[in-house]
Design a protein around this motif. Structure first.
Motif, mmCIF file in Angstrom:
data_model
loop_
_atom_site.group_PDB
_atom_site.id
_atom_site.type_symbol
_atom_site.label_atom_id
_atom_site.label_comp_id
_atom_site.label_asym_id
_atom_site.label_seq_id
_atom_site.Cartn_x
_atom_site.Cartn_y
_atom_site.Cartn_z
ATOM 1 N N ASP A 84 1.077 -1.327 -0.136
ATOM 2 C CA ASP A 84 0.199 0.127 -0.163
ATOM 3 C C ASP A 84 0.729 1.316 0.029
ATOM 4 O OD1 ASP A 84 0.856 -0.397 2.678
ATOM 5 O OD2 ASP A 84 -1.088 -0.140 3.439
ATOM 6 N N ARG A 85 2.285 1.132 0.473
ATOM 7 C CA ARG A 85 2.982 2.326 0.187
ATOM 8 C C ARG A 85 4.043 2.019 -0.615
ATOM 9 N NH1 ARG A 85 2.464 1.547 5.591
ATOM 10 N NH2 ARG A 85 4.752 0.619 6.017
ATOM 11 N N ALA A 86 4.004 1.234 -1.870
ATOM 12 C CA ALA A 86 4.916 0.991 -2.845
ATOM 13 C C ALA A 86 5.190 2.095 -3.755
ATOM 14 C CB ALA A 86 4.396 -0.163 -3.752
ATOM 15 N N GLY A 87 4.251 3.144 -3.825
ATOM 16 C CA GLY A 87 4.607 4.464 -4.634
ATOM 17 C C GLY A 87 3.914 4.063 -5.918
ATOM 18 N N VAL A 88 3.144 3.267 -6.438
ATOM 19 C CA VAL A 88 2.495 3.075 -7.564
ATOM 20 C C VAL A 88 1.130 2.939 -7.503
ATOM 21 C CG1 VAL A 88 4.297 1.512 -8.678
ATOM 22 C CG2 VAL A 88 2.520 0.413 -7.449
ATOM 23 N N VAL A 89 0.291 3.261 -8.522
ATOM 24 C CA VAL A 89 -1.163 3.090 -8.633
ATOM 25 C C VAL A 89 -1.480 1.904 -9.213
ATOM 26 C CG1 VAL A 89 -3.292 4.140 -9.626
ATOM 27 C CG2 VAL A 89 -1.416 5.636 -8.925
ATOM 28 N N ARG B 6 -2.183 -7.769 -2.817
ATOM 29 C CA ARG B 6 -2.177 -6.565 -1.885
ATOM 30 C C ARG B 6 -1.495 -6.886 -0.542
ATOM 31 N NH1 ARG B 6 -4.555 -1.767 -4.076
ATOM 32 N NH2 ARG B 6 -2.810 -1.077 -2.771
ATOM 33 N N ARG B 7 -0.579 -5.858 -0.175
ATOM 34 C CA ARG B 7 0.346 -6.103 1.040
ATOM 35 C C ARG B 7 0.354 -4.979 1.597
ATOM 36 N NH1 ARG B 7 -0.241 -11.232 0.554
ATOM 37 N NH2 ARG B 7 1.222 -12.386 -0.524
ATOM 38 N N GLU B 8 0.622 -4.944 3.038
ATOM 39 C CA GLU B 8 1.090 -3.534 3.796
ATOM 40 C C GLU B 8 2.719 -3.517 3.391
ATOM 41 O OE1 GLU B 8 0.489 -4.022 7.783
ATOM 42 O OE2 GLU B 8 -1.736 -4.761 7.684
ATOM 43 N N GLY B 9 2.795 -1.977 3.781
ATOM 44 C CA GLY B 9 4.389 -1.606 3.346
ATOM 45 C C GLY B 9 4.683 -1.101 2.145
ATOM 46 N N GLU B 10 6.023 -1.222 1.787
ATOM 47 C CA GLU B 10 6.548 -0.685 0.572
ATOM 48 C C GLU B 10 6.885 -1.640 -0.622
ATOM 49 O OE1 GLU B 10 9.818 1.630 1.884
ATOM 50 O OE2 GLU B 10 8.462 3.213 2.851
ATOM 51 N N VAL B 11 6.502 -3.133 -0.219
ATOM 52 C CA VAL B 11 6.911 -4.053 -1.114
ATOM 53 C C VAL B 11 6.276 -3.833 -2.465
ATOM 54 C CG1 VAL B 11 4.971 -5.532 -0.442
ATOM 55 C CG2 VAL B 11 7.042 -6.615 -1.272
ATOM 56 N N LEU B 12 7.245 -4.096 -3.638
ATOM 57 C CA LEU B 12 6.693 -4.271 -5.056
ATOM 58 C C LEU B 12 7.538 -5.326 -5.503
ATOM 59 C CD1 LEU B 12 5.164 -3.505 -7.391
ATOM 60 C CD2 LEU B 12 6.880 -1.749 -7.714
#
Length: 83
Positions: A32-37, A63-69
């Motif tokens: 959710d905080r990966a920086g992508v739409v 979908r995951r929590e955090g900055e993971v991509l």
């Protein structure tokens, strides 16, 4: 689009160019905080995956929590055409 292209490049590195048409599905983890739409990334990836050399591979986004991509898994058809 550049993120989608990089994901396709990662898939190619994992299986090799000759195996790309045998990829049946790609699993992608997106935080959710990966920086992508996510909707935009999904659209770009689905557009790329319907064309050669991917031959319509399915995209599965988790979908995951955090900055993971992360490209988390590939489903590859192991059957090879008999020559």
């Amino acid at each position: 689009m550049s993120v989608a292209l990089e994901i396709c490049n990662l898939a190619e590195e994992q299986v090799g160019r000759d195996a790309l048409p045998r990829i049946r599905a790609l699993g992608l983890e997106v935080g959710d905080r990966a920086g992508v739409v996510v909707a935009n990334l999904e659209f770009c990836l689905e557009t790329l995956l319907e064309r050669a050399p991917y031959a319509g591979a399915e995209l599965v986004i988790e979908r995951r929590e955090g900055e993971v991509l992360r490209l988390s898994w590939l489903d590859v058809d192991e059957e090879e055409d008999a020559a």
